[in-house]
Design a protein around this motif. Structure first.
Motif, PDB file in Angstrom:
ATOM      1  N   PHE A 105       0.851  -1.188   0.000  1.00 57.05           N
ATOM      2  CA  PHE A 105       0.000   0.000   0.000  1.00 57.05           C
ATOM      3  C   PHE A 105       0.885   1.235   0.000  1.00 57.05           C
ATOM      4  CE2 PHE A 105      -2.363   3.354   2.222  1.00 57.05           C
ATOM      5  CZ  PHE A 105      -3.531   3.368   1.490  1.00 57.05           C
ATOM      6  N   THR A 107      -0.534   4.356  -1.557  1.00 57.33           N
ATOM      7  CA  THR A 107      -1.395   5.440  -2.011  1.00 57.33           C
ATOM      8  C   THR A 107      -1.228   6.696  -1.155  1.00 57.33           C
ATOM      9  OG1 THR A 107      -2.966   3.768  -2.716  1.00 57.33           O
ATOM     10  CG2 THR A 107      -3.803   5.996  -2.551  1.00 57.33           C
ATOM     11  N   LEU A 110       1.831   8.683  -2.117  1.00 59.05           N
ATOM     12  CA  LEU A 110       1.660   9.385  -3.391  1.00 59.05           C
ATOM     13  C   LEU A 110       0.617  10.497  -3.291  1.00 59.05           C
ATOM     14  CD1 LEU A 110       1.898   6.347  -5.818  1.00 59.05           C
ATOM     15  CD2 LEU A 110       3.626   8.077  -5.360  1.00 59.05           C
ATOM     16  N   GLY A 111       0.120  10.747  -2.083  1.00 55.14           N
ATOM     17  CA  GLY A 111      -0.809  11.850  -1.870  1.00 55.14           C
ATOM     18  C   GLY A 111      -0.153  13.042  -1.193  1.00 55.14           C
ATOM     19  N   GLN A 112       1.158  12.963  -0.935  1.00 53.89           N
ATOM     20  CA  GLN A 112       1.860  14.030  -0.212  1.00 53.89           C
ATOM     21  C   GLN A 112       2.579  14.962  -1.185  1.00 53.89           C
ATOM     22  OE1 GLN A 112       1.444  14.232   3.000  1.00 53.89           O
ATOM     23  NE2 GLN A 112       0.471  12.236   3.258  1.00 53.89           N
ATOM     24  N   PRO A 113       2.092  16.194  -1.361  1.00 49.91           N
ATOM     25  CA  PRO A 113       2.701  17.091  -2.354  1.00 49.91           C
ATOM     26  C   PRO A 113       4.208  17.310  -2.172  1.00 49.91           C
ATOM     27  CG  PRO A 113       0.668  18.040  -1.532  1.00 49.91           C
ATOM     28  CD  PRO A 113       0.918  16.802  -0.721  1.00 49.91           C
ATOM     29  N   GLU A 114       4.679  17.415  -0.929  1.00 49.88           N
ATOM     30  CA  GLU A 114       6.111  17.705  -0.763  1.00 49.88           C
ATOM     31  C   GLU A 114       6.990  16.527  -1.152  1.00 49.88           C
ATOM     32  OE1 GLU A 114       7.486  19.715   2.751  1.00 49.88           O
ATOM     33  OE2 GLU A 114       5.871  21.183   2.627  1.00 49.88           O
ATOM     34  N   LEU A 116       6.108  14.202  -3.310  1.00 54.22           N
ATOM     35  CA  LEU A 116       5.985  14.108  -4.765  1.00 54.22           C
ATOM     36  C   LEU A 116       6.909  15.085  -5.462  1.00 54.22           C
ATOM     37  CD1 LEU A 116       2.159  13.709  -5.067  1.00 54.22           C
ATOM     38  CD2 LEU A 116       3.854  12.127  -5.962  1.00 54.22           C
ATOM     39  N   THR A 140      -3.932   4.994 -12.452  1.00 52.68           N
ATOM     40  CA  THR A 140      -4.244   6.206 -11.748  1.00 52.68           C
ATOM     41  C   THR A 140      -3.059   6.678 -10.923  1.00 52.68           C
ATOM     42  OG1 THR A 140      -6.547   5.535 -11.597  1.00 52.68           O
ATOM     43  CG2 THR A 140      -5.834   7.184 -10.056  1.00 52.68           C
ATOM     44  N   LYS A 141      -2.330   5.748 -10.301  1.00 56.06           N
ATOM     45  CA  LYS A 141      -1.401   6.209  -9.276  1.00 56.06           C
ATOM     46  C   LYS A 141      -0.133   6.848  -9.813  1.00 56.06           C
ATOM     47  CE  LYS A 141      -1.939   2.550  -6.933  1.00 56.06           C
ATOM     48  NZ  LYS A 141      -1.520   1.491  -6.033  1.00 56.06           N
ATOM     49  N   ILE A 143      -0.139   9.162 -11.990  1.00 60.63           N
ATOM     50  CA  ILE A 143      -0.455  10.524 -12.443  1.00 60.63           C
ATOM     51  C   ILE A 143       0.248  11.617 -11.621  1.00 60.63           C
ATOM     52  CG2 ILE A 143      -2.314  12.187 -12.864  1.00 60.63           C
ATOM     53  CD1 ILE A 143      -4.151   9.824 -13.570  1.00 60.63           C
ATOM     54  N   PRO A 144       0.147  11.599 -10.294  1.00 66.95           N
ATOM     55  CA  PRO A 144       0.826  12.669  -9.544  1.00 66.95           C
ATOM     56  C   PRO A 144       2.337  12.688  -9.755  1.00 66.95           C
ATOM     57  CG  PRO A 144      -0.155  11.024  -8.063  1.00 66.95           C
ATOM     58  CD  PRO A 144      -0.693  10.763  -9.415  1.00 66.95           C
ATOM     59  N   TYR A 147       3.039  14.367 -13.119  1.00 69.01           N
ATOM     60  CA  TYR A 147       2.891  15.821 -13.051  1.00 69.01           C
ATOM     61  C   TYR A 147       4.009  16.477 -12.258  1.00 69.01           C
ATOM     62  CZ  TYR A 147      -1.458  16.222 -15.573  1.00 69.01           C
ATOM     63  OH  TYR A 147      -2.388  16.223 -16.572  1.00 69.01           O
TER      64      TYR A 147
ATOM     65  N   GLU B 139     -10.976   9.979  -9.943  1.00 72.44           N
ATOM     66  CA  GLU B 139     -10.184   9.809 -11.142  1.00 72.44           C
ATOM     67  C   GLU B 139     -11.053  10.079 -12.370  1.00 72.44           C
ATOM     68  OE1 GLU B 139      -8.677   5.829 -11.155  1.00 72.44           O
ATOM     69  OE2 GLU B 139     -10.636   4.924 -10.967  1.00 72.44           O
ATOM     70  N   TYR B 147      -3.967  18.047  -7.251  1.00 74.53           N
ATOM     71  CA  TYR B 147      -2.578  18.138  -6.805  1.00 74.53           C
ATOM     72  C   TYR B 147      -2.038  19.555  -6.913  1.00 74.53           C
ATOM     73  CZ  TYR B 147      -1.826  13.262  -5.769  1.00 74.53           C
ATOM     74  OH  TYR B 147      -1.881  12.030  -5.171  1.00 74.53           O
ATOM     75  N   VAL B 157      -3.660  14.627  -0.776  1.00 79.71           N
ATOM     76  CA  VAL B 157      -4.738  14.370  -1.738  1.00 79.71           C
ATOM     77  C   VAL B 157      -5.213  12.931  -1.581  1.00 79.71           C
ATOM     78  CG1 VAL B 157      -5.304  14.184  -4.205  1.00 79.71           C
ATOM     79  CG2 VAL B 157      -3.757  15.982  -3.417  1.00 79.71           C
ATOM     80  N   THR B 167      -4.458  -2.955  -4.889  1.00 75.15           N
ATOM     81  CA  THR B 167      -3.364  -2.236  -4.244  1.00 75.15           C
ATOM     82  C   THR B 167      -3.841  -1.116  -3.321  1.00 75.15           C
ATOM     83  OG1 THR B 167      -3.196  -0.996  -6.289  1.00 75.15           O
ATOM     84  CG2 THR B 167      -1.597  -2.731  -5.943  1.00 75.15           C
TER      85      THR B 167
END
Lengths: 274, 274
Positions: A105, A107, A110-114, A116, A140-141, A143-144, A147, B139, B147, B157, B167
């Motif tokens: 796991f 996810t 991958l949700g933490q802007p800093e 990333l 999906t995962k 994508i961040p 970017y 999504e 983001y 996020v 996953t």
């Protein structure tokens, strides 16, 4: 813009450069923007360059001549990267992350802007020298990550879909075999999102045998596009080399062992650090 | 960090603040970092504050007292926002964007990091005063917007999935009716991605009747989470008010007319500009 004092100009130039990575800005543009002599601008740029390079923020390249100017290339130092990735590895080894099938796991990470933004700078550092027109990922995962990398490299992103939505217009679809579980799946890319002949950097969150990435490469073939590089956040190192579908990629971390019973995992820095 | 000269310190402090939005940094931390007196740091911050506020980069708030410090809040001025959105509207009105069903193709625009960063700053400006713990989107196309906003607000996020992938671990799923085409669809959110009682900002790329966003709100109910705000890039204004499922949202642009035959579209700035 009103004429600024030296100290204020340094602040403004710093933010201006940071928000325009990988873009050539002429000295004339700066001189006009700040109503200052090019010689003063050059002095300021020398100060900014020194700080950016000393602090591992990135490089400031000056191109001489009439068409010349300055370009900011975001980078991250090896030491700072390794420190971040070591923390990432320890987090990924937490037993509660082990999911059925031996997946981890991640996810939340991958949700933490800093985080990333740092991972994006690592990919931007790894691929800084390549000629790239566009960054591609599959939903999906990834994508961040795509970017975050694109923001550093000043490149557009295209997203490969696992369905074919009406809001994308006409699309090219291919079937591919996900290498590890041998299931046949479909992915598609909207016709108008990718130009023929584009040089494409593929970014994804996880790679086991590489079937999904191989699928993206096949899809690129349909657009006569070229692969400029492949970057994955975490690779699974549990496979033998003969099972691996591709060889040339950059990984930031590598899972070397997952024990489903004891939920013990071992994660080490990826080949970016080799 | 080695001791820097005044001019170099201004450059370093600028980049340090820009990369740490919505985070309180104590004067002591700055004084230690730069081996400088707090009085010098305060002078530098005053210069940075003036430039940031004059140039519409954001606000620098100073909190006095022992627990005090400085916090950078990224913002974008109304004039700069409107200029960007006017360009966006003209692009969205291009006849080749009209897709079957009256949808507009905008995937390419949501692939541009610089535009996304500006749109993110608009949402960050719109919701700067709210208490928010996390940003949520579904999504796929809302993800980059979520983001971009999260990067400005320094928030994590969470992504609602339209499937339930292995996953992600255990997940909560709900059915919802997409308002405009009345189809029943499923969305799910991994259990461990959202804490009970979280205050959630919902960000999405497009809203017609609001069925998808209503679905996300219902899903939040399952987590005892609260809606702190709703932001959409483009809203469709073709519906009567009675068909609209929600009232309280911020939109950046609004499609007021789509003629499928002539492919003529009219797009105006959204309610963010009212």
């Amino acid at each position: 813009m009103k004429k600024l004092k030296r100290s204020a100009r340094l602040v403004e130039m710093t933010q201006y450069l940071l928000s325009r990575p990988h873009r050539l800005i002429s000295l004339t543009a700066f001189a006009d923007r700040y109503q200052s002599a090019k010689s003063s601008i050059s002095e300021d740029l020398a100060i900014i360059k020194e700080v950016f390079e000393d602090e591992g923020i990135g490089e400031l390249h000056t191109l001489a001549g009439a068409a010349g100017g300055v370009k900011f290339t975001p980078k991250i130092g090896l030491e700072a990267s390794l420190e971040t990735i070591q923390t990432v590895c320890r987090q990924l080894e937490q037993p509660e992350r082990v999911l059925p099938g031996g997946y981890l796991f991640m996810t939340d990470m991958l949700g933490q802007p800093e985080l990333l933004s740092e991972l994006g700078r690592m990919f931007a550092t790894a691929f800084a020298g390549r000629e790239i027109d566009v960054i591609m990922t599959v939903e999906t995962k990834g994508i961040p990550l795509a970017y975050a990398t694109a923001a550093c490299l000043n490149l557009p992103v295209v997203i490969v879909r696992r369905d074919n939505k009406v809001t994308e217009g006409s699309a090219v679809s291919i079937n591919y075999v996900s290498g590890s579980n041998k299931r046949i799946q479909t992915m598609s890319l909207a016709r108008r999102t990718l130009r023929e002949g584009s040089r494409v950097l593929i970014i994804d969150d996880f790679m086991k045998a590489g079937g999904t990435i191989q699928g993206m490469m096949d899809l690129l073939g349909e657009f006569n596009a070229k692969v400029a590089g492949v970057g994955v956040f975490v690779e699974s190192g549990e496979l033998g080399t003969e099972e691996r579908l591709l060889e040339d990629y950059v990984s930031l971390a590598k899972v070397t062992a997952v024990d489903l019973k004891s939920k013990q995992t071992m994660v080490i820095p990826g080949n970016f650090f080799k």
